[in-house]
Design a protein around this motif. Structure first.
Motif, PDB file in Angstrom:
ATOM      1  N   PRO A 228      -4.798   5.355   8.740  1.00  0.00           N
ATOM      2  CA  PRO A 228      -6.141   4.543   8.443  1.00  0.00           C
ATOM      3  C   PRO A 228      -5.791   3.036   8.420  1.00  0.00           C
ATOM      4  O   PRO A 228      -6.658   2.176   9.051  1.00  0.00           O
ATOM      5  CB  PRO A 228      -6.662   4.880   7.049  1.00  0.00           C
ATOM      6  N   LEU A 229      -4.764   2.497   8.146  1.00  0.00           N
ATOM      7  CA  LEU A 229      -4.360   1.064   8.180  1.00  0.00           C
ATOM      8  C   LEU A 229      -4.145   0.497   9.649  1.00  0.00           C
ATOM      9  O   LEU A 229      -4.394  -0.598   9.737  1.00  0.00           O
ATOM     10  CB  LEU A 229      -3.279   0.702   7.323  1.00  0.00           C
TER      11      LEU A 229
ATOM     12  N   ARG B 114      -2.643   9.332   5.356  1.00  0.00           N
ATOM     13  CA  ARG B 114      -3.543   9.034   4.543  1.00  0.00           C
ATOM     14  C   ARG B 114      -3.434   7.323   4.229  1.00  0.00           C
ATOM     15  O   ARG B 114      -4.444   6.886   3.688  1.00  0.00           O
ATOM     16  CB  ARG B 114      -3.690   9.462   3.220  1.00  0.00           C
ATOM     17  N   VAL B 115      -2.242   6.724   4.499  1.00  0.00           N
ATOM     18  CA  VAL B 115      -2.160   5.264   4.259  1.00  0.00           C
ATOM     19  C   VAL B 115      -1.700   4.585   5.743  1.00  0.00           C
ATOM     20  O   VAL B 115      -2.653   3.652   6.101  1.00  0.00           O
ATOM     21  CB  VAL B 115      -1.125   4.946   3.420  1.00  0.00           C
TER      22      VAL B 115
ATOM     23  N   GLU C 126       1.728  12.650   3.672  1.00  0.00           N
ATOM     24  CA  GLU C 126       0.655  11.912   3.191  1.00  0.00           C
ATOM     25  C   GLU C 126       0.487  10.470   3.227  1.00  0.00           C
ATOM     26  O   GLU C 126      -0.350   9.810   3.475  1.00  0.00           O
ATOM     27  CB  GLU C 126       0.529  12.466   1.561  1.00  0.00           C
TER      28      GLU C 126
ATOM     29  N   TYR D 126       0.924  -1.137   0.107  1.00  0.00           N
ATOM     30  CA  TYR D 126      -0.025  -0.062  -0.122  1.00  0.00           C
ATOM     31  C   TYR D 126       0.880   1.216  -0.046  1.00  0.00           C
ATOM     32  O   TYR D 126       0.347   2.174  -0.710  1.00  0.00           O
ATOM     33  CB  TYR D 126      -0.988  -0.050   1.098  1.00  0.00           C
TER      34      TYR D 126
END
Lengths: 265, 255
Positions: free
Chosen positions: B172-173, B168-169, B164, B151
């Motif tokens: 949330p993961l 954004r990765v 970011e 990802y």
């Protein structure tokens, strides 16, 4: 050459240390021209995915020159869209948000309406209508890869790098996905590098096929695919298609035997 | 809805069975009179205490202490967890140390806490924060360190910056695993509550149990135990509901 998009020049890499060291790529050179769709075909373990990983900027060759758009590759960049073999769409985002993701990054920031227009376009192009709000876990493997391809197109990359994107799909879905990708790229006209171990897939999609040898890997041959574009399901039964397939299958078979005899696992 | 009802009935069945066994043992006279109160005696003691002695205040105090412990402990564990997950050398350096502190029973630290922090509320809270921090930090950083590289690569190939990538990765993961960490911390904090309230607490469920034990009011000891268990159960269920919503996207939803 002005029209060259991707150039691999005498690329070498090996893995491991001391007596465990394995040379994988042993001087691989070929190039991909602007607007060309090129498949890289080779026996498993020959390092074809390694080549793509390098072009994407995630791995540096031990030696050799790798140039995309006239610039040496130093790391990943928004100009090189990547579609991975594993399902790499973000599982916590809907289909729509996945496709929009790249466009919401600072590097390619667009206005809300531009993003919407672009996402709508690629949902349409990849046949994802009706699934905009679905989560990845609700989608089949083929659908997930459609989202991944749509996501890669959406950021408007200069080249598209695809690493066996249909490798995990069943044969029927695979054939369908090849046709879908072909039609999509006939519209999009992106320069593409496509890794596969399927002769059929390589021929169907490509202008040219680069055939690699087994380890230590070099380029065995580069063949032009004489089947006219655009291709349809019928193209698979044309005589040029069948002839080339027979030839490449023969080449692949000989290399597999050689590898099995020469380097037992 | 009917499935939910079915599940609720099954879990009530477990409690019912437990109560039946309890009655059987209490009525069979296995223990000398007065040593094992019947559930209804415990219930009437609790009712009387809620009515006349302000037991609700003890419940509220304990719930509040646990909430503060979990909130502060996890708030500290979060950035530390991210740092340890992100920088391998830090992880190699501090992992054994964290394991060492995690293994210490908080009750063993009470004398030291009293020396440095006295016997006030902050001493009690610090025990709970300690328990929450060390129990959740490992879960959090192991979860984040297991973030699938694919990802990150996908996001980088689309031009994501470091910031970011993180917001954004990675974040949330990490949400599901962070919530697992919070849940672990919650369990550990309730288990540590009695130890924390050993430090000269006047009120609170742990203090109530100790008082009752001092006067050999065995019904109230049992009552306190029941209230701690119930409070922990309710909070755990509430958190499980939050988790279910937050991790809807996961392919395997951890109960």
């Amino acid at each position: 050459m002005a029209g060259t998009k991707i150039e691999f020049d005498d690329i070498r890499i090996g893995f491991g240390k001391g007596s465990d060291r394995k040379e994988v790529l042993d001087g691989v050179s070929f190039s991909i021209e602007d607007g060309e769709f090129v498949s890289v075909l080779g026996p498993s373990g020959c390092g074809k995915s390694t080549l793509l990983t390098m072009a994407a900027g995630f791995l540096k060759p031990d030696s050799g020159r790798l140039v995309v758009d006239g610039k040496p590759v130093t790391g990943p960049d928004r100009d090189r869209g990547v579609v991975f073999q594993q399902y790499a769409i973000f599982p916590w985002m809907s289909v729509r948000k996945n496709i929009a993701f790249g466009l919401t990054l600072r590097a390619n920031r667009r206005s809300r309406s531009e993003i919407d227009a672009s996402v709508d376009r690629y949902i349409e192009l990849m046949g994802l209508g009706g699934f905009e709000n679905a989560l990845p876990k609700q989608l089949s493997g083929g659908m997930r890869q459609r989202v991944a391809i749509a996501r890669a197109y959406a950021t408007d990359p200069s080249v598209l790098l695809m690493d066996e994107p249909f490798g995990a799909l069943d044969a029927q879905t695979r054939g369908f996905m090849q046709e879908l990708l072909h039609d999509a790229n006939q519209e999009e006209r992106r320069t593409a590098m496509f890794i596969t171990h399927s002769v059929e897939e390589a021929i169907f999609l490509s202008h040219r096929v680069v055939v690699l040898t087994g380890r230590p890997t070099t380029v065995h041959e580069v063949v032009d695919v004489p089947v006219p574009m655009p291709r349809t399901a019928e193209s698979r039964t044309s005589s040029q298609f069948i002839e080339l397939r027979r030839h490449l299958e023969e080449v692949m078979r000989s290399m597999t035997t050689f590898t099995a005899a020469g380097a037992p696992q | 809805m009917s499935r939910l009802l079915g599940r609720a009935l099954w879990s009530l069945g477990g409690f019912a069975l437990f109560l039946v066994l309890w009655y059987a043992v209490a009525l069979a006279g296995v223990f000398p009179p007065g040593q094992l109160p019947r559930p209804d005696e415990i219930l009437s003691t609790l009712v009387e205490r809620f009515r006349d002695r302000g037991l609700l205040l003890d419940v509220r105090l304990s719930v509040l202490r646990v909430l503060i412990g979990v909130a502060v402990g996890c708030a500290l564990a979060l950035p530390v967890g991210f740092l340890l997950a992100w920088y391998r050398p830090l992880r190699l350096m501090f992992d054994p140390l964290i394991s060492f502190f995690r293994a210490l029973p908080p009750i063993a630290l009470i004398p030291l806490v009293i020396v440095y922090l006295g016997i006030g509320e902050q001493a009690r809270l610090s025990i709970l924060i300690y328990a929450a921090f060390f129990s959740s930090v490992v879960v959090i950083y192991e979860g984040i360190a297991a973030t699938d590289e694919i990802y990150i690569r996908a996001a980088r190939s689309m031009g994501a910056s470091q910031l970011e990538l993180f917001t954004r990765v990675v974040v949330p993961l990490a949400v599901p695993q962070v919530l697992v960490g919070v849940r672990v911390a919650l369990g550990v904090c309730w288990a540590t509550l009695v130890a924390a309230e050993l430090i000269a607490a006047q009120r609170g469920l742990g203090a109530t149990i100790q008082d009752a034990a001092g006067f050999f009011q065995i019904e109230m000891v049992y009552g306190g135990v029941v209230l701690i268990g119930l409070s922990a159960l309710v909070m755990d269920r509430l958190l499980a509901l939050v988790m279910k919503r937050a991790v809807r996207w996961q392919e395997r939803v951890g109960g």
